[in-house]
Design a protein around this motif. Structure first.
Motif, mmCIF file in Angstrom:
data_model
loop_
_atom_site.group_PDB
_atom_site.id
_atom_site.type_symbol
_atom_site.label_atom_id
_atom_site.label_comp_id
_atom_site.label_asym_id
_atom_site.label_seq_id
_atom_site.Cartn_x
_atom_site.Cartn_y
_atom_site.Cartn_z
ATOM 1 N N PRO A 42 0.828 -1.209 0.000
ATOM 2 C CA PRO A 42 0.000 0.000 0.000
ATOM 3 C C PRO A 42 0.864 1.262 0.000
ATOM 4 C CG PRO A 42 -0.100 -1.093 2.139
ATOM 5 C CD PRO A 42 0.717 -1.961 1.237
ATOM 6 N N HIS A 43 0.347 2.276 -0.658
ATOM 7 C CA HIS A 43 0.975 3.591 -0.681
ATOM 8 C C HIS A 43 0.282 4.429 0.387
ATOM 9 C CE1 HIS A 43 2.778 2.700 -4.659
ATOM 10 N NE2 HIS A 43 1.670 2.000 -4.814
ATOM 11 N N LEU A 44 1.038 5.132 1.201
ATOM 12 C CA LEU A 44 0.448 5.990 2.217
ATOM 13 C C LEU A 44 0.237 7.373 1.622
ATOM 14 C CD1 LEU A 44 2.475 4.902 5.368
ATOM 15 C CD2 LEU A 44 0.167 4.187 4.665
ATOM 16 N N ILE A 45 -1.024 7.800 1.583
ATOM 17 C CA ILE A 45 -1.399 9.068 0.961
ATOM 18 C C ILE A 45 -2.059 9.963 2.004
ATOM 19 C CG2 ILE A 45 -2.849 10.190 -0.782
ATOM 20 C CD1 ILE A 45 -0.448 8.653 -1.957
ATOM 21 N N PHE A 46 -1.528 11.172 2.126
ATOM 22 C CA PHE A 46 -2.066 12.182 3.042
ATOM 23 C C PHE A 46 -3.047 13.047 2.274
ATOM 24 C CE2 PHE A 46 -1.468 16.471 5.055
ATOM 25 C CZ PHE A 46 -2.095 16.183 6.262
ATOM 26 N N SER A 47 -4.290 13.047 2.712
ATOM 27 C CA SER A 47 -5.340 13.844 2.087
ATOM 28 C C SER A 47 -5.625 15.059 2.962
ATOM 29 C CB SER A 47 -6.602 12.998 1.937
ATOM 30 O OG SER A 47 -7.671 13.795 1.514
ATOM 31 N N TYR A 48 -5.512 16.241 2.394
ATOM 32 C CA TYR A 48 -5.721 17.473 3.156
ATOM 33 C C TYR A 48 -6.861 18.316 2.609
ATOM 34 C CZ TYR A 48 -3.259 19.287 -0.858
ATOM 35 O OH TYR A 48 -2.912 19.594 -2.141
ATOM 36 N N GLY A 49 -7.466 17.880 1.480
ATOM 37 C CA GLY A 49 -8.456 18.717 0.808
ATOM 38 C C GLY A 49 -9.736 17.981 0.471
ATOM 39 N N THR A 50 -10.097 18.021 -0.803
ATOM 40 C CA THR A 50 -11.407 17.531 -1.233
ATOM 41 C C THR A 50 -11.545 16.012 -1.190
ATOM 42 O OG1 THR A 50 -10.815 17.495 -3.576
ATOM 43 C CG2 THR A 50 -11.752 19.552 -2.708
ATOM 44 N N LEU A 51 -10.461 15.276 -0.998
ATOM 45 C CA LEU A 51 -10.550 13.820 -0.869
ATOM 46 C C LEU A 51 -10.878 13.371 0.549
ATOM 47 C CD1 LEU A 51 -7.533 12.778 -3.124
ATOM 48 C CD2 LEU A 51 -9.942 12.278 -3.568
ATOM 49 N N LYS A 52 -10.846 14.305 1.514
ATOM 50 C CA LYS A 52 -11.141 13.970 2.907
ATOM 51 C C LYS A 52 -12.615 13.632 3.085
ATOM 52 C CE LYS A 52 -9.974 17.767 4.959
ATOM 53 N NZ LYS A 52 -9.623 18.779 5.958
ATOM 54 N N ARG A 53 -12.905 12.938 4.172
ATOM 55 C CA ARG A 53 -14.292 12.603 4.514
ATOM 56 C C ARG A 53 -15.119 13.882 4.624
ATOM 57 N NH1 ARG A 53 -13.359 9.459 9.859
ATOM 58 N NH2 ARG A 53 -11.873 11.159 9.967
ATOM 59 N N GLY A 54 -16.306 13.845 4.025
ATOM 60 C CA GLY A 54 -17.221 14.975 4.087
ATOM 61 C C GLY A 54 -17.022 16.022 3.003
ATOM 62 N N PHE A 55 -16.046 15.822 2.124
ATOM 63 C CA PHE A 55 -15.772 16.798 1.072
ATOM 64 C C PHE A 55 -16.075 16.198 -0.303
ATOM 65 C CE2 PHE A 55 -13.547 18.264 4.748
ATOM 66 C CZ PHE A 55 -13.772 19.632 4.721
ATOM 67 N N HIS A 56 -16.157 17.084 -1.299
ATOM 68 C CA HIS A 56 -16.700 16.722 -2.605
ATOM 69 C C HIS A 56 -16.069 15.488 -3.253
ATOM 70 C CE1 HIS A 56 -18.745 17.109 -6.372
ATOM 71 N NE2 HIS A 56 -17.582 17.048 -6.995
ATOM 72 N N ASN A 57 -14.759 15.387 -3.286
ATOM 73 C CA ASN A 57 -14.107 14.271 -3.993
ATOM 74 C C ASN A 57 -13.910 13.032 -3.130
ATOM 75 O OD1 ASN A 57 -13.934 15.427 -6.574
ATOM 76 N ND2 ASN A 57 -12.173 16.643 -5.934
ATOM 77 N N HIS A 58 -14.452 13.056 -1.903
ATOM 78 C CA HIS A 58 -14.342 11.863 -1.056
ATOM 79 C C HIS A 58 -15.113 10.688 -1.659
ATOM 80 C CE1 HIS A 58 -13.356 9.566 2.468
ATOM 81 N NE2 HIS A 58 -14.629 9.237 2.619
ATOM 82 N N LYS A 59 -16.024 10.992 -2.593
ATOM 83 C CA LYS A 59 -16.756 9.895 -3.252
ATOM 84 C C LYS A 59 -15.778 8.933 -3.930
ATOM 85 C CE LYS A 59 -17.670 12.717 -7.276
ATOM 86 N NZ LYS A 59 -18.528 13.795 -7.688
ATOM 87 N N GLY A 65 4.070 28.726 6.351
ATOM 88 C CA GLY A 65 2.699 28.294 6.604
ATOM 89 C C GLY A 65 2.509 27.663 7.958
ATOM 90 N N HIS A 66 1.737 26.582 7.985
ATOM 91 C CA HIS A 66 1.325 25.916 9.221
ATOM 92 C C HIS A 66 1.550 24.420 9.111
ATOM 93 C CE1 HIS A 66 -0.927 29.558 10.385
ATOM 94 N NE2 HIS A 66 -1.285 29.611 9.123
ATOM 95 N N ARG A 67 1.450 23.745 10.240
ATOM 96 C CA ARG A 67 1.339 22.285 10.201
ATOM 97 C C ARG A 67 -0.072 21.994 9.696
ATOM 98 N NH1 ARG A 67 2.982 19.724 15.655
ATOM 99 N NH2 ARG A 67 2.962 17.837 14.384
ATOM 100 N N ILE A 68 -0.200 21.106 8.743
ATOM 101 C CA ILE A 68 -1.457 20.886 8.040
ATOM 102 C C ILE A 68 -2.158 19.635 8.561
ATOM 103 C CG2 ILE A 68 -2.528 20.580 5.768
ATOM 104 C CD1 ILE A 68 -1.035 23.308 6.242
ATOM 105 N N LYS A 69 -3.434 19.785 8.883
ATOM 106 C CA LYS A 69 -4.248 18.668 9.358
ATOM 107 C C LYS A 69 -4.929 17.992 8.178
ATOM 108 C CE LYS A 69 -5.200 20.944 13.725
ATOM 109 N NZ LYS A 69 -6.213 21.638 14.522
ATOM 110 N N GLY A 70 -4.976 16.662 8.244
ATOM 111 C CA GLY A 70 -5.632 15.903 7.192
ATOM 112 C C GLY A 70 -5.850 14.470 7.611
ATOM 113 N N GLU A 71 -5.982 13.599 6.620
ATOM 114 C CA GLU A 71 -6.265 12.188 6.851
ATOM 115 C C GLU A 71 -5.254 11.334 6.099
ATOM 116 O OE1 GLU A 71 -11.103 12.858 7.065
ATOM 117 O OE2 GLU A 71 -10.257 11.869 5.293
ATOM 118 N N LEU A 72 -4.892 10.222 6.717
ATOM 119 C CA LEU A 72 -3.952 9.298 6.090
ATOM 120 C C LEU A 72 -4.695 8.059 5.608
ATOM 121 C CD1 LEU A 72 -0.973 8.739 5.403
ATOM 122 C CD2 LEU A 72 -0.772 7.626 7.643
ATOM 123 N N TYR A 73 -4.387 7.666 4.379
ATOM 124 C CA TYR A 73 -4.979 6.478 3.761
ATOM 125 C C TYR A 73 -3.875 5.565 3.250
ATOM 126 C CZ TYR A 73 -9.423 8.934 3.844
ATOM 127 O OH TYR A 73 -10.553 9.589 4.259
#
Length: 176
Positions: free
Chosen positions: A11-28, A70-78
């Protein structure tokens, strides 16, 4: 996702910080990959180092490869299979130079003092990333939230349907 010594099955570990996150448009797409056993949600993560995160044309979020700004960025890991990664790459336009997938160090939001995790994230392509940061007045976000998502325009609803997204990015960074 079976694991073997073959790199394509790991598996590839991918950090999602935008529209791929849960509850956002591209999470589908993410949900579709999860349902096909091509992705697994690991948990909430934050970048170990600071990066700029800005919104560009159509409210698209862009992580910019300028560590220390910038900042430390919050997101989701998949964890994502190789076929799933190809689907993410297609959505993110890596082949046309819209985003590029680059390494990023993360730490688990829920576990302090844990060893950093090496993953990859989709960064604004180097050809315009720094200009995007300049255009934003070097003001960035710590996370892409529902507030920013209200400015997101779906592909089918964007003006200039015949225009490549990179043309829209060039217009955006030039202030036109």
């Amino acid at each position: 996702m079976a694991d073997s010594s073959d790199d394509d099955s790991k598996p590839h570990l991918i950090f999602s910080y935008g529209t791929l996150k849960r509850g956002f448009h591209n999470h589908k797409l993410t949900k579709e990959l999860i349902s096909q056993d091509d992705a697994v949600f690991i948990g909430p993560y934050i970048t170990r180092h600071t990066y700029p995160l800005v919104c560009g044309p159509y409210g698209l979020p862009y992580l910019i490869n300028l560590p220390g700004s910038g900042h430390r960025i919050k997101g989701e890991l998949y964890a994502v299979s190789t076929p799933g990664l190809a689907r993410f790459d297609e959505l993110e336009g890596t082949s046309i130079g819209h985003y590029e997938r680059l390494p990023v160090e993360l730490v688990n939001v829920d576990k302090d003092g844990v060893v950093p995790v090496e993953a990859e994230a989709y960064f604004a392509h180097r050809s315009f990333g720094e200009a995007m940061w300049e255009r934003s007045g070097k003001e960035g976000l710590s996370q892409f939230t529902e507030i920013e998502a209200t400015r997101y325009v779906k592909r089918q609803d964007r003006p200039h349907q015949g225009r490549n997204i990179l043309e829209d990015v060039r217009h955006f960074v030039s202030g036109n």
